[in-house]
Design an enzyme around this catalytic site. Structure first.
Site, PDB file in Angstrom:
ATOM      1  CB  SER A 123      -0.813   0.039   1.041  1.00 39.04           C
ATOM      2  OG  SER A 123      -1.616  -1.136   0.925  1.00 39.04           O
TER       3      SER A 123
HETATM    4  N1  SAM Z   1      -0.521  -4.532   3.721  1.00 41.24           N
HETATM    5  C1  SAM Z   1       0.028  -4.723   2.543  1.00 41.24           C
HETATM    6  C2  SAM Z   1       1.659  -4.759   3.150  1.00 41.24           C
HETATM    7  O1  SAM Z   1       2.209  -4.075   3.551  1.00 41.24           O
HETATM    8  O2  SAM Z   1       2.613  -5.232   1.871  1.00 41.24           O
HETATM    9  C3  SAM Z   1      -0.463  -4.894   1.619  1.00 41.24           C
HETATM   10  C4  SAM Z   1      -2.125  -6.089   1.797  1.00 41.24           C
HETATM   11  S1  SAM Z   1      -2.684  -5.857  -0.281  1.00 41.24           S
HETATM   12  C5  SAM Z   1      -3.439  -4.546  -0.162  1.00 41.24           C
HETATM   13  C6  SAM Z   1      -3.787  -7.073  -0.227  1.00 41.24           C
HETATM   14  C7  SAM Z   1      -3.432  -8.421   0.421  1.00 41.24           C
HETATM   15  O3  SAM Z   1      -4.859  -8.778   1.317  1.00 41.24           O
HETATM   16  C8  SAM Z   1      -3.465  -9.104  -0.562  1.00 41.24           C
HETATM   17  O4  SAM Z   1      -2.298  -9.683  -0.414  1.00 41.24           O
HETATM   18  C9  SAM Z   1      -4.177 -10.061  -0.882  1.00 41.24           C
HETATM   19  O5  SAM Z   1      -4.361 -11.314  -0.891  1.00 41.24           O
HETATM   20  C10 SAM Z   1      -4.788  -9.948   0.942  1.00 41.24           C
HETATM   21  N2  SAM Z   1      -6.341 -11.264   1.224  1.00 41.24           N
HETATM   22  C11 SAM Z   1      -6.905 -10.711   0.525  1.00 41.24           C
HETATM   23  N3  SAM Z   1      -8.620 -11.512   0.596  1.00 41.24           N
HETATM   24  C12 SAM Z   1      -8.074 -11.835   1.968  1.00 41.24           C
HETATM   25  C13 SAM Z   1      -8.405 -12.746   2.790  1.00 41.24           C
HETATM   26  N4  SAM Z   1      -9.371 -13.055   2.897  1.00 41.24           N
HETATM   27  N5  SAM Z   1      -7.731 -13.583   4.232  1.00 41.24           N
HETATM   28  C14 SAM Z   1      -6.349 -13.096   3.890  1.00 41.24           C
HETATM   29  N6  SAM Z   1      -5.827 -12.501   3.249  1.00 41.24           N
HETATM   30  C15 SAM Z   1      -6.423 -11.625   2.057  1.00 41.24           C
END
Ligand code: SAM
Length: 208
Positions: free
Chosen positions: A52
């Protein structure tokens, strides 16, 4: 990054600003993107996912209102960058990721760089992580269609959930506080996150 992108735009919590200044963001992106790591934007991390924008990481962290000593759950580990920031502000950080290759990469980066109070799990974070509940704070770093009930249920009283809620393409950031009488929610800013996919999130469209 801290002065221009964060303080100048209104991030005020000195502990958050300090943590953002301490975590080397370039360690959480691929080698090909290292020279862009401190830019004012999200960047790709593989598997169609992103690390992000620094401002959004700082804002969401500030909305958790951590004082130190808390147990925090993050849903959406991605690169592990947000978990690293949280690890400097709380006692224990549990983080769940649905894509196992991203979780493995994040686990390696976090361990190698000494963020030892972060615990990475592979699961559907829309269901929370009941084994270590209740949490003082929960942060969801993917966009949800609604506020997942499992997450508010796993908050302590006075605990806070920070979550983007909206449609698949744009959301609004909510700060939800669990109180004795139910939940209280306030709206922060508009934002754009990849979808939260899971039982209490969006359907996975890759298989259609
Ligand atoms: N916090 C992260 C970072 O600092 O790099 C950025 C996260 S990215 C915007 C969103 C993440 O949420 C993705 O890696 C995606 O695979 C994960 N995601 C989506 N749905 C999810 C779920 N139900 N449970 C866990 N992770 C999930």
């Amino acid at each position: 990054m801290v002065e221009e992108q964060l303080r100048h735009r209104g991030i005020q919590d000195d502990r958050v600003l300090d943590a953002m200044g301490q975590v080397p963001r370039h360690l959480f992106v691929g080698e090909d993107l290292r020279d862009r790591a401190y830019e004012d934007c999200a960047l790709p991390i593989g598997e169609g996912q992103t690390i992000s924008q620094p401002y959004m990481v700082a804002l969401m962290t500030e909305l958790l209102e951590l004082k130190g000593g808390e147990t925090v759950l993050e849903v959406g580990t991605g690169s592990g960058y947000q978990s690293a920031v949280l690890s400097l502000l709380a006692a224990e950080v549990y983080t769940v990721e649905r894509v196992s290759s991203l979780a493995e990469q994040a686990r390696t980066t976090l361990k190698r760089n000494g963020f030892l109070n972060v615990h990475v799990r592979v699961s559907d974070g829309t269901l929370g992580l009941p084994d270590h509940a209740p949490y003082d704070g929960i942060i969801v770093t993917a966009g949800a269609p609604d506020i997942p009930r499992h997450l508010t249920d796993q908050l302590k009283i006075r605990g806070r959930l920070v979550i983007p809620v909206g449609d698949r393409h744009s959301q609004v950031l909510y700060q939800v506080t669990r109180t004795e009488g139910g939940i209280k929610q306030t709206v922060s800013t508009g934002c754009v996150f990849v979808p939260l996919i899971g039982k209490d999130g969006w359907e996975d469209e890759t298989y259609h």
